[in-house]
Design a protein around this motif. Structure first.
Motif, PDB file in Angstrom:
ATOM      1  N   TRP A 206      47.294  51.665  55.542  1.00 48.41           N
ATOM      2  CA  TRP A 206      46.466  51.723  56.451  1.00 48.41           C
ATOM      3  C   TRP A 206      47.116  50.335  57.661  1.00 48.41           C
ATOM      4  O   TRP A 206      47.072  50.669  58.154  1.00 48.41           O
ATOM      5  N   MET A 207      47.474  49.045  56.704  1.00 52.08           N
ATOM      6  CA  MET A 207      48.099  48.190  57.643  1.00 52.08           C
ATOM      7  C   MET A 207      48.840  48.121  57.765  1.00 52.08           C
ATOM      8  O   MET A 207      49.416  47.371  58.994  1.00 52.08           O
ATOM      9  N   PHE A 208      50.371  49.250  57.717  1.00 52.94           N
ATOM     10  CA  PHE A 208      51.255  49.577  58.481  1.00 52.94           C
ATOM     11  C   PHE A 208      51.048  50.689  59.503  1.00 52.94           C
ATOM     12  O   PHE A 208      52.101  51.146  59.886  1.00 52.94           O
ATOM     13  N   GLY A 209      49.280  51.666  59.768  1.00 56.07           N
ATOM     14  CA  GLY A 209      49.410  52.555  60.111  1.00 56.07           C
ATOM     15  C   GLY A 209      49.378  54.084  60.449  1.00 56.07           C
ATOM     16  O   GLY A 209      49.247  54.717  60.810  1.00 56.07           O
ATOM     17  N   ALA A 210      49.394  53.722  58.875  1.00 57.10           N
ATOM     18  CA  ALA A 210      48.977  55.793  58.659  1.00 57.10           C
ATOM     19  C   ALA A 210      47.998  55.679  58.873  1.00 57.10           C
ATOM     20  O   ALA A 210      47.078  55.512  59.478  1.00 57.10           O
ATOM     21  N   GLY A 211      47.452  57.505  59.483  1.00 52.48           N
ATOM     22  CA  GLY A 211      47.229  58.486  60.206  1.00 52.48           C
ATOM     23  C   GLY A 211      45.712  58.636  58.380  1.00 52.48           C
ATOM     24  O   GLY A 211      44.850  58.763  58.913  1.00 52.48           O
ATOM     25  N   ARG A 212      46.492  58.892  57.653  1.00 55.47           N
ATOM     26  CA  ARG A 212      45.829  59.469  57.085  1.00 55.47           C
ATOM     27  C   ARG A 212      46.167  59.475  55.761  1.00 55.47           C
ATOM     28  O   ARG A 212      46.896  58.291  55.662  1.00 55.47           O
ATOM     29  N   VAL A 213      45.773  58.831  53.668  1.00 59.13           N
ATOM     30  CA  VAL A 213      46.074  58.538  52.602  1.00 59.13           C
ATOM     31  C   VAL A 213      45.475  59.156  51.750  1.00 59.13           C
ATOM     32  O   VAL A 213      44.551  59.580  52.014  1.00 59.13           O
ATOM     33  N   ILE A 214      46.577  59.983  50.700  1.00 58.51           N
ATOM     34  CA  ILE A 214      46.256  61.057  50.234  1.00 58.51           C
ATOM     35  C   ILE A 214      46.698  60.186  48.826  1.00 58.51           C
ATOM     36  O   ILE A 214      47.645  60.088  48.486  1.00 58.51           O
ATOM     37  N   ALA A 215      45.653  60.012  47.405  1.00 63.53           N
ATOM     38  CA  ALA A 215      45.759  59.284  46.179  1.00 63.53           C
ATOM     39  C   ALA A 215      46.361  60.367  45.625  1.00 63.53           C
ATOM     40  O   ALA A 215      44.893  61.255  45.813  1.00 63.53           O
ATOM     41  N   ILE A 216      46.605  60.931  44.284  1.00 66.00           N
ATOM     42  CA  ILE A 216      47.136  62.118  43.914  1.00 66.00           C
ATOM     43  C   ILE A 216      46.701  60.954  42.213  1.00 66.00           C
ATOM     44  O   ILE A 216      47.944  59.544  41.762  1.00 66.00           O
ATOM     45  N   ASP A 217      46.143  61.635  41.437  1.00 59.71           N
ATOM     46  CA  ASP A 217      46.072  60.781  40.532  1.00 59.71           C
ATOM     47  C   ASP A 217      45.132  61.855  39.295  1.00 59.71           C
ATOM     48  O   ASP A 217      44.360  62.937  39.554  1.00 59.71           O
ATOM     49  N   HIS A 218      44.897  61.630  37.754  1.00 60.38           N
ATOM     50  CA  HIS A 218      43.345  62.617  36.947  1.00 60.38           C
ATOM     51  C   HIS A 218      42.840  61.649  36.236  1.00 60.38           C
ATOM     52  O   HIS A 218      41.849  62.209  35.762  1.00 60.38           O
ATOM     53  N   VAL A 219      42.913  59.806  36.779  1.00 63.16           N
ATOM     54  CA  VAL A 219      41.375  58.739  36.077  1.00 63.16           C
ATOM     55  C   VAL A 219      40.530  59.146  36.902  1.00 63.16           C
ATOM     56  O   VAL A 219      40.514  58.761  38.269  1.00 63.16           O
ATOM     57  N   PRO A 220      39.743  59.390  36.480  1.00 56.83           N
ATOM     58  CA  PRO A 220      38.607  59.047  37.444  1.00 56.83           C
ATOM     59  C   PRO A 220      38.498  57.980  37.725  1.00 56.83           C
ATOM     60  O   PRO A 220      38.000  57.885  39.155  1.00 56.83           O
ATOM     61  N   GLU A 221      37.800  57.074  37.304  1.00 55.10           N
ATOM     62  CA  GLU A 221      38.263  55.498  38.211  1.00 55.10           C
ATOM     63  C   GLU A 221      38.893  55.520  38.755  1.00 55.10           C
ATOM     64  O   GLU A 221      38.263  54.792  39.883  1.00 55.10           O
ATOM     65  N   ARG A 222      40.461  55.461  39.096  1.00 56.66           N
ATOM     66  CA  ARG A 222      41.132  55.395  40.186  1.00 56.66           C
ATOM     67  C   ARG A 222      41.067  55.762  40.849  1.00 56.66           C
ATOM     68  O   ARG A 222      40.614  55.275  42.235  1.00 56.66           O
ATOM     69  N   LEU A 223      40.211  57.167  40.762  1.00 56.79           N
ATOM     70  CA  LEU A 223      40.579  58.173  41.862  1.00 56.79           C
ATOM     71  C   LEU A 223      39.215  57.766  42.796  1.00 56.79           C
ATOM     72  O   LEU A 223      39.149  57.696  44.245  1.00 56.79           O
ATOM     73  N   ALA A 224      37.982  57.854  42.004  1.00 56.93           N
ATOM     74  CA  ALA A 224      37.298  56.772  43.086  1.00 56.93           C
ATOM     75  C   ALA A 224      36.792  55.622  43.749  1.00 56.93           C
ATOM     76  O   ALA A 224      36.476  55.691  44.284  1.00 56.93           O
ATOM     77  N   LEU A 225      38.091  53.966  42.742  1.00 57.03           N
ATOM     78  CA  LEU A 225      38.457  53.495  43.229  1.00 57.03           C
ATOM     79  C   LEU A 225      39.482  53.560  44.585  1.00 57.03           C
ATOM     80  O   LEU A 225      39.395  53.366  45.864  1.00 57.03           O
ATOM     81  N   ALA A 226      40.618  55.161  45.326  1.00 56.23           N
ATOM     82  CA  ALA A 226      41.333  54.841  46.313  1.00 56.23           C
ATOM     83  C   ALA A 226      40.056  55.604  47.399  1.00 56.23           C
ATOM     84  O   ALA A 226      40.524  55.283  48.683  1.00 56.23           O
ATOM     85  N   LYS A 227      39.466  56.095  46.204  1.00 50.45           N
ATOM     86  CA  LYS A 227      38.048  57.049  47.628  1.00 50.45           C
ATOM     87  C   LYS A 227      37.358  55.853  47.846  1.00 50.45           C
ATOM     88  O   LYS A 227      36.758  55.638  49.806  1.00 50.45           O
ATOM     89  N   SER A 228      36.705  54.154  47.457  1.00 50.13           N
ATOM     90  CA  SER A 228      36.003  53.908  47.263  1.00 50.13           C
ATOM     91  C   SER A 228      36.492  52.612  48.817  1.00 50.13           C
ATOM     92  O   SER A 228      36.017  52.245  49.683  1.00 50.13           O
ATOM     93  N   TRP A 229      37.321  51.865  47.949  1.00 53.31           N
ATOM     94  CA  TRP A 229      38.234  50.877  48.455  1.00 53.31           C
ATOM     95  C   TRP A 229      39.750  50.971  48.900  1.00 53.31           C
ATOM     96  O   TRP A 229      39.720  50.564  50.704  1.00 53.31           O
ATOM     97  N   GLY A 230      40.124  52.341  48.716  1.00 52.20           N
ATOM     98  CA  GLY A 230      41.491  52.866  49.698  1.00 52.20           C
ATOM     99  C   GLY A 230      40.686  53.463  51.098  1.00 52.20           C
ATOM    100  O   GLY A 230      41.781  54.002  51.602  1.00 52.20           O
ATOM    101  N   LYS A 231      40.055  54.104  50.824  1.00 54.20           N
ATOM    102  CA  LYS A 231      39.869  54.287  51.576  1.00 54.20           C
ATOM    103  C   LYS A 231      40.261  56.768  52.229  1.00 54.20           C
ATOM    104  O   LYS A 231      40.714  56.968  52.990  1.00 54.20           O
ATOM    105  N   ALA A 232      40.845  57.069  50.777  1.00 51.82           N
ATOM    106  CA  ALA A 232      41.593  57.940  50.755  1.00 51.82           C
ATOM    107  C   ALA A 232      41.233  59.014  50.513  1.00 51.82           C
ATOM    108  O   ALA A 232      40.574  59.550  49.498  1.00 51.82           O
ATOM    109  N   GLU A 233      41.774  60.621  50.729  1.00 53.17           N
ATOM    110  CA  GLU A 233      41.517  61.558  49.934  1.00 53.17           C
ATOM    111  C   GLU A 233      42.152  61.512  48.991  1.00 53.17           C
ATOM    112  O   GLU A 233      43.155  61.198  48.657  1.00 53.17           O
ATOM    113  N   THR A 234      41.539  61.755  47.580  1.00 54.67           N
ATOM    114  CA  THR A 234      42.052  61.742  46.861  1.00 54.67           C
ATOM    115  C   THR A 234      42.708  63.718  46.113  1.00 54.67           C
ATOM    116  O   THR A 234      41.814  64.505  46.355  1.00 54.67           O
ATOM    117  N   ILE A 235      43.742  63.483  45.068  1.00 58.28           N
ATOM    118  CA  ILE A 235      43.982  65.210  44.270  1.00 58.28           C
ATOM    119  C   ILE A 235      44.044  64.300  42.708  1.00 58.28           C
ATOM    120  O   ILE A 235      44.428  64.045  42.333  1.00 58.28           O
TER     121      ILE A 235
END
Length: 390
Positions: A206-235
């Motif tokens: 985001w600091m470098f100007g991304a328009g979208r960030v998509i995060a890929i993982d399978h651990v629920p807590e990590r995906l939840a943090l990527a969504k809540s803190w990182g404002k990322a879409e998740t897979i």
């Protein structure tokens, strides 16, 4: 002193270790006040990194108080509170002058050993094998810091240790990963792995100007943090086909930039290539499991770029170079040039642009590290990042 020492595959212990001493006029002795377990430490726990010796002191994310300085140290004094970059740099060689600090020509005292494997040696690292210098690490009560005028950064009053500890490695690593994408404003960035480095890569994208960030993982807590803190879409790669999902999300084009924050121990749950990788690694026919890298190469759009902050150890099998070449991709990697980023990222923390403490899930004493290593590796109890006090 007490320290966390390596004794073989799956065997780390809290035990007594030799006290560090000044060995060179440019050394300092630091009393460690905070240290952490890094995802790359798991490669040591799991026996993937060669040239480890029984009794080696682990740890490369640490900070503390200056207790003693060598006669050649002029920028530090006893009592200074400092963070220490995980890689060691002299500040004077050809590479340091180009701010390529992780490629320092002088700091690896076992450079010939590394050169036999890599062609040329990178810098020395704290607590990360004898091939990379055999330096005792910072999961200890005290640590010797070479080139103390070059690496350590004094921390101003008003900032807590939890706020600045990650300047030692994972914040600069995630930031350099985003920088290496060479992204254009509005780009779609896909990040494989939502561990600590992946989380900081998301923040930095985001600091470098991304328009979208998509995060890929399978651990629920990590995906939840990527969504809540990182404002990322998740897979969740156990529930969705990553290639098809990314293709659909990007209207058939693929993500512009891909970041492999996984490295040598990709799980790739259920995929044929990941099963083969794991079998080969088990019988010592391969050193790394590069499922995430293969997938990123396939998924990246034509003419896009790949950034690889994830640690790889040796030779990779079945990397799709045909796809890489024919799609005109660019790849950039490397151990982080930490010294280049500590001061500007400290300013981002001071300004409130980022709160690194959001990443911490477990705080403990150093004596608890052996159990926490396993909890972190096995992703139990929502464990994303462990911070310890000696």
């Amino acid at each position: 002193m007490k320290a966390i020492c390596w004794h073989g595959h799956g065997d780390v212990r809290y035990e007594s270790a030799p006290d560090p001493k000044i060995e060179d006029p440019r050394d300092a002795i630091i009393r460690v006040t905070r240290t952490a377990i890094c995802g790359s430490d798991l490669h040591l726990l799991d026996g993937y990194m060669p040239t480890m010796k029984s009794g080696d002191v682990l740890g490369h994310e640490f900070m503390g108080e200056v207790m003693e300085i060598g006669s050649g140290v002029t920028k530090l004094k006893k009592g200074d509170r400092v963070i220490v970059p995980f890689n060691i740099a002299c500040g004077e060689c050809f590479f340091c002058q180009k701010t390529l600090f992780s490629l320092c020509d002088r700091s690896n005292r076992n450079a010939e050993m590394a050169a036999k494997v890599m062609g040329y040696s990178p810098s020395g690292l704290f607590g990360y094998s004898h091939m990379l210098g055999g330096f005792s690490g910072g999961q200890a009560e005290y640590v010797r810091v070479p080139y103390a005028d070059v690496g350590p950064l004094k921390i101003p009053d008003g900032l807590t240790e939890d706020q600045v500890l990650f300047l030692t490695d994972i914040f600069p690593t995630g930031y350099m990963a985003a920088e290496n994408c060479e992204m254009e404003k509005g780009d779609t960035v896909a990040v494989w792995g939502c561990g600590p480095v992946g989380q900081f890569a998301i923040q930095s994208a985001w600091m470098f100007g991304a328009g979208r960030v998509i995060a890929i993982d399978h651990v629920p807590e990590r995906l939840a943090l990527a969504k809540s803190w990182g404002k990322a879409e998740t897979i969740d790669f156990t529930k969705q086909d990553v290639y098809e999902t990314l293709k659909e999300m990007t209207r058939g084009r693929g993500p512009d930039r891909c970041i492999d924050s996984v490295g040598a121990e990709a799980h790739g749950t259920g995929s044929l290539d990941a099963v083969i990788d794991k079998a080969k690694a088990a019988v010592k026919l391969a050193t790394d499991r590069p499922h995430a890298l293969r997938q990123a190469i396939y998924c990246c759009r034509k003419g896009g770029s790949l950034s690889v902050p994830g640690v790889y150890v040796g030779f990779l099998d079945k990397v799709p170079m045909g796809a890489f070449v024919n799609k005109g991709l660019t790849m950039k990697s490397g151990q982080t040039h930490t010294h280049r980023y500590t001061r500007p990222l400290l300013e981002k923390i001071q300004s409130g642009a980022i709160d690194p403490t959001r990443l911490i899930t477990h705080r403990a004493r150093l004596a608890d590290a052996p159990a926490l290593y396993k909890k972190f590796r096995d992703k139990e109890d929502g464990c994303i990042k462990v911070v310890m006090t000696p």
